[in-house]
Design an enzyme around this catalytic site. Sequence first.
Site, mmCIF file in Angstrom:
data_model
loop_
_atom_site.group_PDB
_atom_site.id
_atom_site.type_symbol
_atom_site.label_atom_id
_atom_site.label_comp_id
_atom_site.label_asym_id
_atom_site.label_seq_id
_atom_site.Cartn_x
_atom_site.Cartn_y
_atom_site.Cartn_z
ATOM 1 N N CYS A 18 0.532 -0.878 -0.010
ATOM 2 C CA CYS A 18 -0.130 0.217 0.273
ATOM 3 C C CYS A 18 0.834 1.033 -0.417
ATOM 4 O O CYS A 18 0.325 2.410 -0.398
ATOM 5 C CB CYS A 18 -0.590 0.171 1.757
ATOM 6 S SG CYS A 18 -0.524 0.319 2.707
ATOM 7 N N GLN A 76 -7.143 14.052 2.155
ATOM 8 C CA GLN A 76 -8.365 13.868 2.623
ATOM 9 C C GLN A 76 -8.453 12.816 4.095
ATOM 10 O O GLN A 76 -8.182 13.463 5.162
ATOM 11 C CB GLN A 76 -9.022 12.600 2.188
ATOM 12 C CG GLN A 76 -9.760 13.284 0.645
ATOM 13 C CD GLN A 76 -11.209 13.350 -0.204
ATOM 14 O OE1 GLN A 76 -11.524 12.437 0.314
ATOM 15 N NE2 GLN A 76 -11.439 13.602 -1.488
ATOM 16 N N CYS A 80 -2.438 7.658 4.065
ATOM 17 C CA CYS A 80 -1.774 7.765 3.024
ATOM 18 C C CYS A 80 -0.466 9.047 2.712
ATOM 19 O O CYS A 80 0.430 8.401 2.013
ATOM 20 C CB CYS A 80 -2.284 7.529 1.231
ATOM 21 S SG CYS A 80 -3.354 8.744 0.764
ATOM 22 N N ALA A 291 5.417 -4.698 -9.581
ATOM 23 C CA ALA A 291 5.407 -4.161 -8.272
ATOM 24 C C ALA A 291 5.638 -3.385 -8.322
ATOM 25 O O ALA A 291 4.962 -2.133 -9.444
ATOM 26 C CB ALA A 291 6.211 -5.065 -7.258
ATOM 27 N N SER A 1024 -24.250 10.351 3.848
ATOM 28 C CA SER A 1024 -24.124 11.413 3.052
ATOM 29 C C SER A 1024 -24.746 12.723 3.666
ATOM 30 O O SER A 1024 -25.343 13.503 3.206
ATOM 31 C CB SER A 1024 -24.803 11.994 1.957
ATOM 32 O OG SER A 1024 -24.046 10.076 0.831
ATOM 33 N N GLU A 1205 -22.307 9.754 -0.762
ATOM 34 C CA GLU A 1205 -21.847 8.690 -1.471
ATOM 35 C C GLU A 1205 -23.516 8.549 -2.510
ATOM 36 O O GLU A 1205 -22.075 7.464 -3.937
ATOM 37 C CB GLU A 1205 -23.213 8.043 -0.788
ATOM 38 C CG GLU A 1205 -23.277 7.432 0.541
ATOM 39 C CD GLU A 1205 -24.593 6.781 1.105
ATOM 40 O OE1 GLU A 1205 -24.344 5.835 1.948
ATOM 41 O OE2 GLU A 1205 -25.600 7.679 1.344
HETATM 42 C C1 LIG Z 1 3.868 -5.823 -2.899
HETATM 43 C C2 LIG Z 1 4.629 -6.611 -3.666
HETATM 44 C C3 LIG Z 1 4.238 -6.853 -4.909
HETATM 45 C C4 LIG Z 1 5.212 -7.998 -5.812
HETATM 46 N N1 LIG Z 1 4.927 -7.500 -7.604
HETATM 47 C C5 LIG Z 1 5.403 -8.832 -7.869
HETATM 48 C C6 LIG Z 1 5.175 -8.443 -9.341
HETATM 49 O O1 LIG Z 1 4.059 -8.184 -9.765
HETATM 50 N N2 LIG Z 1 5.967 -9.700 -9.829
HETATM 51 C C7 LIG Z 1 7.059 -10.254 -9.324
HETATM 52 O O2 LIG Z 1 7.371 -11.568 -10.128
HETATM 53 N N3 LIG Z 1 7.110 -10.273 -8.165
HETATM 54 C C8 LIG Z 1 6.951 -8.864 -6.806
HETATM 55 N N4 LIG Z 1 6.926 -9.151 -5.834
HETATM 56 C C9 LIG Z 1 7.728 -10.277 -5.632
HETATM 57 C C10 LIG Z 1 9.168 -8.973 -5.080
HETATM 58 O O3 LIG Z 1 9.955 -8.780 -7.147
HETATM 59 C C11 LIG Z 1 10.275 -10.341 -5.421
HETATM 60 O O4 LIG Z 1 9.418 -10.464 -3.740
HETATM 61 C C12 LIG Z 1 11.872 -10.103 -4.888
HETATM 62 O O5 LIG Z 1 12.144 -10.192 -6.340
HETATM 63 C C13 LIG Z 1 12.514 -10.675 -4.113
HETATM 64 O O6 LIG Z 1 13.625 -9.193 -4.193
HETATM 65 P P1 LIG Z 1 14.047 -9.942 -2.578
HETATM 66 O O7 LIG Z 1 16.078 -8.652 -3.252
HETATM 67 O O8 LIG Z 1 13.889 -8.889 -1.978
HETATM 68 O O9 LIG Z 1 14.065 -10.719 -2.029
HETATM 69 P P2 LIG Z 1 13.946 -11.304 -0.389
HETATM 70 O O10 LIG Z 1 12.876 -11.275 0.147
HETATM 71 O O11 LIG Z 1 15.667 -11.386 -0.087
HETATM 72 O O12 LIG Z 1 14.980 -13.229 -1.345
HETATM 73 C C14 LIG Z 1 14.540 -14.028 -1.832
HETATM 74 C C15 LIG Z 1 14.655 -15.213 -1.737
HETATM 75 O O13 LIG Z 1 15.531 -15.013 -2.641
HETATM 76 C C16 LIG Z 1 16.834 -15.625 -1.645
HETATM 77 N N5 LIG Z 1 18.301 -14.946 -2.229
HETATM 78 C C17 LIG Z 1 18.403 -13.619 -2.073
HETATM 79 N N6 LIG Z 1 18.764 -13.692 -3.293
HETATM 80 C C18 LIG Z 1 19.643 -14.930 -3.620
HETATM 81 C C19 LIG Z 1 21.279 -15.079 -3.351
HETATM 82 N N7 LIG Z 1 22.151 -13.968 -4.428
HETATM 83 N N8 LIG Z 1 21.294 -16.070 -3.861
HETATM 84 C C20 LIG Z 1 21.072 -17.084 -3.634
HETATM 85 N N9 LIG Z 1 19.680 -16.824 -3.115
HETATM 86 C C21 LIG Z 1 18.942 -16.245 -2.947
HETATM 87 C C22 LIG Z 1 16.283 -15.846 -0.143
HETATM 88 O O14 LIG Z 1 17.042 -16.184 0.420
HETATM 89 C C23 LIG Z 1 14.960 -15.499 -0.502
HETATM 90 O O15 LIG Z 1 14.688 -16.906 -0.059
HETATM 91 C C24 LIG Z 1 6.111 -8.841 -5.429
HETATM 92 C C25 LIG Z 1 6.614 -8.493 -4.289
HETATM 93 C C26 LIG Z 1 5.757 -7.327 -2.980
HETATM 94 C C27 LIG Z 1 6.131 -7.688 -2.193
HETATM 95 S S1 FES Z 2 -6.455 10.403 1.692
HETATM 96 FE FE1 FES Z 2 -7.308 8.708 2.756
HETATM 97 S S2 FES Z 2 -6.618 7.021 1.991
HETATM 98 FE FE2 FES Z 2 -5.125 8.742 0.745
HETATM 99 S S1 FES Z 3 3.677 -1.014 2.473
HETATM 100 FE FE1 FES Z 3 1.765 -1.032 3.445
HETATM 101 S S2 FES Z 3 1.919 -1.079 5.537
HETATM 102 FE FE2 FES Z 3 3.372 -0.906 4.390
#
Ligand SMILES: Cc1cc2nc3c(=O)[nH]c(=O)nc-3n(C[C@H](O)[C@H](O)[C@H](O)COP(=O)(O)OP(=O)(O)OC[C@H]3O[C@@H](n4cnc5c(N)ncnc54)[C@H](O)[C@@H]3O)c2cc1C
Ligand code: FES
Ligand code: FES
Length: 1273
Positions: A18, A76, A80, A291, A1024, A1205
Site C-alpha cells: 500500500c 482527505q 496515505c 510491483a 451523506s 455516497e
Molecule cells: C507488494 C509486492 C508486489 C510484488 N509484485 C511482483 C510482481 O508483480 N511480479 C513479480 O514477479 N514479483 C513481484 N513481487 C515479488 C518481488 O519481485 C520479490 O519479492 C523480489 O524479487 C525478491 O527480492 P528480494 O531482494 O526482496 O528477496 P528476499 O525477500 O530478500 O529473498 C527472496 C529469496 O531469494 C533468496 N535469495 C536472495 N538473494 C539470493 C542470492 N544472491 N542467492 C541465492 N538466493 C538468494 C532468499 O534467500 C529468499 O529465499 C512483489 C513483492 C511485493 C512485496
Molecule cells: S487520503 Fe485517505 S487514503 Fe489517501
Molecule cells: S506497504 Fe502497506 S504498510 Fe508497508
Amino acid sequence: MSAARLTGTKYGCGSGGCGACTVMLSRYDPHCSANACLLPVVSLHGAAVVTVEGIGSTKTKLHPVQERIAKAHGSQCGFCTPGMVMSMYTLLRNQPQPSLEDIREALTGNLCRCTGYRPIVDGFKTFCGVSECCQNGESGKNCCGGGPSTLCNAPAWSQVRTQEKTVQTLVLHLHFQLMLQKGGGGRLCFQGNRVKWFSPADLSDLLELRAAHPNAPLVVGNTNVGDPGFCRERVTDPTGTGALWAIAGVTFGSACSLSEVKEELQGAVGRLDPEESRVFQALLNTLRCLAGKQIRNMAVSRGPQRLKCSAFSVAVASYKLTHKLPFSPFAGGTREVPLNEKFFAGFGRTHLRADEVLLSLHIPRSQPWEFVSAFRQAQRREFAFSIVNAGMKVVFKEGTDTVQSLSIFYGGMGPTLLRVKRTCEGLVGMSWNEGLLEEACRLLAEEVALPPTAHGGKTEFRSILSLSFFFKFYMQVVQELREKVGRHKRKRSEPESYLLTILHPSHIQMVSEIQSSKDPVGRPRVHIAAFQQATGEAKYYDDLPAVSGELFVFMVTSTRAHAKIISMDFSEALRVPGAVTFLSARDVPGQNRRLWFNNTEELFAEEEVCCVGQIIGAVVAESREQAKRAAERVRVTYDDLSPVFFTIEEAIQHQSFFNPKRKLERGNVDEAFGKVDRILEGEMYMGGQEHFYMETQGLIAVPRGEDGEMDLYVATQHAAFTQEVVGHTLGVDSNKITCHVKRLGGGFGGKVMKIASLSAIAATAAYKTGRAVRCVLDRGDDMLITSGRHPFLGKYKVGFMNDGTILAADITYYSNGGSTLDESSFIMEKALLHMDNGYKIPNLRGHGLVCKTHLPSYTAFRGFGGPQGLTIIESNVDLPAHQVRAVNMYSEEESYTHHRQPFCPRDMVRCWDECLEKSDYSSRRLAVQHFNATNRWRKRGICAVPLKFGIGFSKGFYNQGAALVNIYKDGSVLVSHGGTEMGQGINTKAVQIASRILGVPMSSIHIKETCTGNVPNAAPSAASFGTDAVGMAVKDACEKLMKRLEPVMKAYPKWTWSQWIVEAYCQKISLSATGFFMGPHTSVDWEKSEGAAYYYFTFGACCSEVEIDCLTGDHKNIRTDIVMDVGKSLNPALDVGQVEGGFVQGLGLYTIEELQFSPDGALRTRGPNQYKIPALCDIPPQLNVHLLADSQNPNAIYSSKGIGEPPVFFGCTLFFAIKEAIAAARRESGLNGRFALSSPATVEKIRMACVDRFTEMVPCPEPGSFTPWAINV
Ligand SMILES: Cc1cc2nc3c(=O)[nH]c(=O)nc-3n(C[C@H](O)[C@H](O)[C@H](O)COP(=O)(O)OP(=O)(O)OC[C@H]3O[C@@H](n4cnc5c(N)ncnc54)[C@H](O)[C@@H]3O)c2cc1C
Ligand code: FES
Ligand code: FES
C-alpha cells in the site's frame, strides 16, 4: 518507529502492498523510497532513514512537498499522505527536474482510497514547473493569482531545492564517503530474542555463513522473505555489485535492485539499435508494471523464489540467460546455469544448493534474426502480480521467415515455470504464417491445458491467455519481419505518460462577488488538518502513545463455516511469553451481545459458529506480536454442522432469508406487461467490495479504575453506538463510557457496526485485566472479520415499447447478507428505493430478499445498497444516451418517485444535458464506432448515466445533529459536534460555517475531537448526511451565541471580537451553547409502498469511455466527465474531492475489486497483494468534474447538498462502456445477441466474454463436475 514516537509512517498492510509506510533510505548511492514494513532493522546498518517527520513540520517549516499536496487538496483522511509525501520527496532528492513520468513511477507503489489521485498529482506536478491553480481565489475568482505561499505558479523543484542542502545532509554525505573508503568492516551479528542475524563482511564470508547455516534464509530486499516467523537465523547479503555493461549484453551484480536493473536497461535501449535491444525492451515493459517503486528499489533481480513467477524472469529465461553461481570456496569455484525451467524446482523453490549464492545475472543482446517479447496480464494494470506471464523468442534462418528455433515460457500456468517444449519443437522449420499460427495454437492448447481445480483458479482464462499471448507475439513478429524487410527503423515503444493529460476539474462553483472576502463558506478552503496530515503530525488511534501497563488483544476466529464448538484449549497460548489471559463469552461481565434494532449479534460465539472469521475468543498479551503468536496456539475442536452454503443461489435453494422481506410497487405491473412491444428477462450479479480504508480498525480501551469508568480512543463512525454496546457488554451505564474519536483513516461505512463489537471485546479485556488494552486489526483479519459491501443478484423482467419507453419492470433483488443481519435489511431497502434511478417507469415492482448464508456478515458501504439498486435498472435501459431523456427520464416539474415522494427533476435533467454536451458525447460515440470498425482486437465503448440519489436516513429519527460551541475569553472558539472526520472534510465545513456566523477567521476556530462526553447520542456519520446534520447544529449553536453577544456588539460597535468576548464574560453572558438540528421525519410505509424516504435528492450525470484489449481482457479508462449537482457547495474543493474519490471507489467496485472465497467459505483475498483497489494507473487520464452552476437546495445548510455516497454509482459507466466494447468484439465473431456480464468487469470476464477462435479452443469444464478454487458468493 513507534518506540521513537515517529508515528508519521503508517501501517496499512504490512506486506509492501500500500505504500503508507514509505520512508527514504540513503546510503552513499542515490536515495531510494522503501516500505518500512518490510525493512528489517538490521538491514539498515550504515544507512540513514528519513521519515516524514524528518523533512518538515508545522512547528518549523513545511517541506514544499508537504505544502503542495495539502494545498492541492490531495489529503482527505490523510492516512496515505505521509507515504505519498515520502515517495515524492525521494524522487526530488534524486531527480531535481522530474518529469511527469518520473512522478507517475514514483507513486506506483502508493495507494489512496479517498482522493482519486488527481489532486495528489496536481500538487506534485508543480515541481515539474507545470503551473496549477490553487482554486483558492477570493471575491469570485477561481484562482488566487499566484504568490509565494500558494500553489499557483509555484516554482519548479530545481528553483527551490537549495533548501535541501542542510547541514544534516552534508554530514551524512561525509559519513557515507568515509564508510565507503573504510570498506564494509567485519562480519556483524545481531542477536534478538528469537532471531540471530548475520551480516557478512564480504562474499567469502557470506559463503562461509551459508555453509554453516544452510537453513538460514539469505535476506536482501526482504520483499519475499517477509516476517521472520520462527526461523532463528538469517543472513543479510552485502555483495551488491553494480551493473557491468559488456559488449555482449548487460551483467547485473546479484544485489542490483530491480530499479537499478531498469535504469541500466533503459540506458542500454537508448544506446543500442532497436534490433539489438529487443530483449531489454521486453524486460523493461514488464519491469514497469512489476510491483511498486518501493518494492523495485528494495527487491533484487535475483530474488529467485518469487521472480520465477514474473514475466521478467520468464523473458530472461526464454533468452537462456545465465546466472553465475559461485560454489562455496570449499567446494570450489563458480558455475553458470541457464535460467530456465530446470532452475526452478516448484513454487518458491529453485535448484540452488543451500550453500550456493547467486552472483550475477547476464542478459545478452538480441541478434539480428531474433525476435523476443514478454507479456503479462494482471488484475490491475500496474502494481499487481501477473495472473499469467510469458516470454517468447523466435530465431529465423537468416534472411528468411523459417523458424530455426523457438522458446516459449509461461509463468502462472502451474507451480513452476512452464516451458512448452513440444509446441516449440513442433514449429521448427515452419514459415511464420497463418499455417504456423494454426498449428501453434493447436499444440499449445494441448500443452498448456490446466485442470479446472488448479491452484489460483481462473483456469479457462489462464489457458486462453496463453494462446492469446502467442497470437500477440505472432502478430508482432509478422510486423517486425515486414519492417525488417522494408528496412524501416522500428519505433521504440514509449511508456504512456498519461499524467500529461490528467486534467484539472474544469468548473468549480465560485462565490458571488458581493460575498465578503472574510466569509469562507462556498470557498475551496484546504482541509483544516491537511498540513498535519502531510507532516505526519495528525494522530490516529494507533498513534497514541502506550498507556502505562498497556496490553494488546488479538482475536481468535473460527476456521469453520458452520459448526458446533466442542472445546477451546488455550493452555498452549498462555504458555507463550507475554501472554496474560484468554477471553471468551464467559468473561463478558454484561451481555455478550451487540444489539441493533432488535437484532442481536454475539460478540464471542458461544456454542456454534456460523462463518469462517467469526470471533470466538481473544488473547491478551504484553505486546501485539506476543498476542498474535499466542492466538495462533489456541486449539479449537468443532463438530461440523449442515447445511453449509455461501452463495445467493444456494440460499435461494434453501429459502434462507432474513426478515423483513420488502416489496415496493407502483402501477399495475402485470397488466402493463400485456401491453408492451417486447420483454427482456435476465439477471445481473454484482460482486461485493472490501472497504479497504487505509487505516485498519482498532481502538484503545483505558479503564479509569473508578466507578466502572472507561475511555475508548476508537476509530468509529458511530461513537454513540460504540458507547452503548460497550456499556451493555460491561454492564455499565453509558454515562461511564466515553468514546473519543480524533479522526479516522477512512471509513466508507465500514466503521459503524463491527468496530462496536471490537470495542466491546477490548473493553472486556481491559475490564478483566484492569489495564489499558489496545486492539489493532491486521489487514488480513480486518478483511476477514469486518467484511464489506453486499453482493447482489437482480432478476428482472422489463417491458418496452418499440421507441424504447420502459412501461413495466419487475425486479427481485437478492443480497448476500452473510450470517447475521447487521444493516442488511436497511441496505436492501435503499436498493429498492433507488430502483427507478432517474426514470419514470409507470409500472414498477421490486422485491428485496436478504439471503442468510455462512459468510461473515456484510455491512454498510458508501452508497448503502444504492449502487446495486441503480445498476440493475441501468443495465436495462436499452437506448443510446441521447434518446434516454426524451423517452424515459422524469421530466415534470412535480414528479413522484416510485415510492410516491415528490421531487423536481429539473437539475437532474440539467446535469444530464450538460454532461452529454461537455463530454461531446455524440461525436465521440461516432468516433468509437469508427474505431471499432477499424480495429479487430481492440474495441471501445462509451456510456452515460443519470443519477438521482436520496440523501438522509430513511429511518427518520437518525436525521438529527447536535453540536457544542464554546468561546473562550481570548476569543478563540472550540467546536464539538457529533460527526466523525474521516477525510470527507466535515470539520472543515463546520469551521467554515462557524466562521461565517461568528465572523471570526477559521484559524481562531478549533475542533479537537468527537467525544460522547461533549455531544451525546449523535447519529452515525453516514448516508451523506453528516454535514447537513452537523452543519445545521453548528449554525444553531453559533446563532444562539451571536444572539447573546448582540447587545454587547451593538453597544460597542467599534470593538474587536476579543473585546466583545471579554465584555460578554464580564457581563456574565454564557459563552457556551449547544446547537441542535431536528431533521426531516422521513419514513416509508412498506405495506402501502409509499413514503418520503429522503430529505432531498442529489443529482448528477456521468459519461465514460474505455478501450479493451480483446485478447487479454485488459482495459484502459480513457475519459470520464461528471456533472454533479451539489447545490451551492459549502466547499467546492472538498466536494470535488468527494466526487472524484467516490467515482474511483466505484471504478474499483465495477471493474477491478474482486473478493474470492474458497469452496469452504474462507476468504482468500486478505491483503493488497490479492485484492486490488484502484491505483494511479487506473484513473482516466481525462477526469473532468463539473459542479452544476446555479443550483439551489432549500432543505440543507446554505443550500448545499450531501455528496459523499452518490458518485460511487458512476463507476458503472465504465462497466457498461466495457460491456459495449465487448459487444462490438462479439459482433466480429458473429454474436449479435444480448449477453450476461457480471460486475466487476475483471480482465478475466472481459476476455472470456470476447468470444473468438482462441476461447473456443479451450474446453469449458462441466459445472459441478469439479471443486473450483474459488466461488462467487
Ligand atoms: C507488494 C509486492 C508486489 C510484488 N509484485 C511482483 C510482481 O508483480 N511480479 C513479480 O514477479 N514479483 C513481484 N513481487 C515479488 C518481488 O519481485 C520479490 O519479492 C523480489 O524479487 C525478491 O527480492 P528480494 O531482494 O526482496 O528477496 P528476499 O525477500 O530478500 O529473498 C527472496 C529469496 O531469494 C533468496 N535469495 C536472495 N538473494 C539470493 C542470492 N544472491 N542467492 C541465492 N538466493 C538468494 C532468499 O534467500 C529468499 O529465499 C512483489 C513483492 C511485493 C512485496
Ligand atoms: S487520503 Fe485517505 S487514503 Fe489517501
Ligand atoms: S506497504 Fe502497506 S504498510 Fe508497508
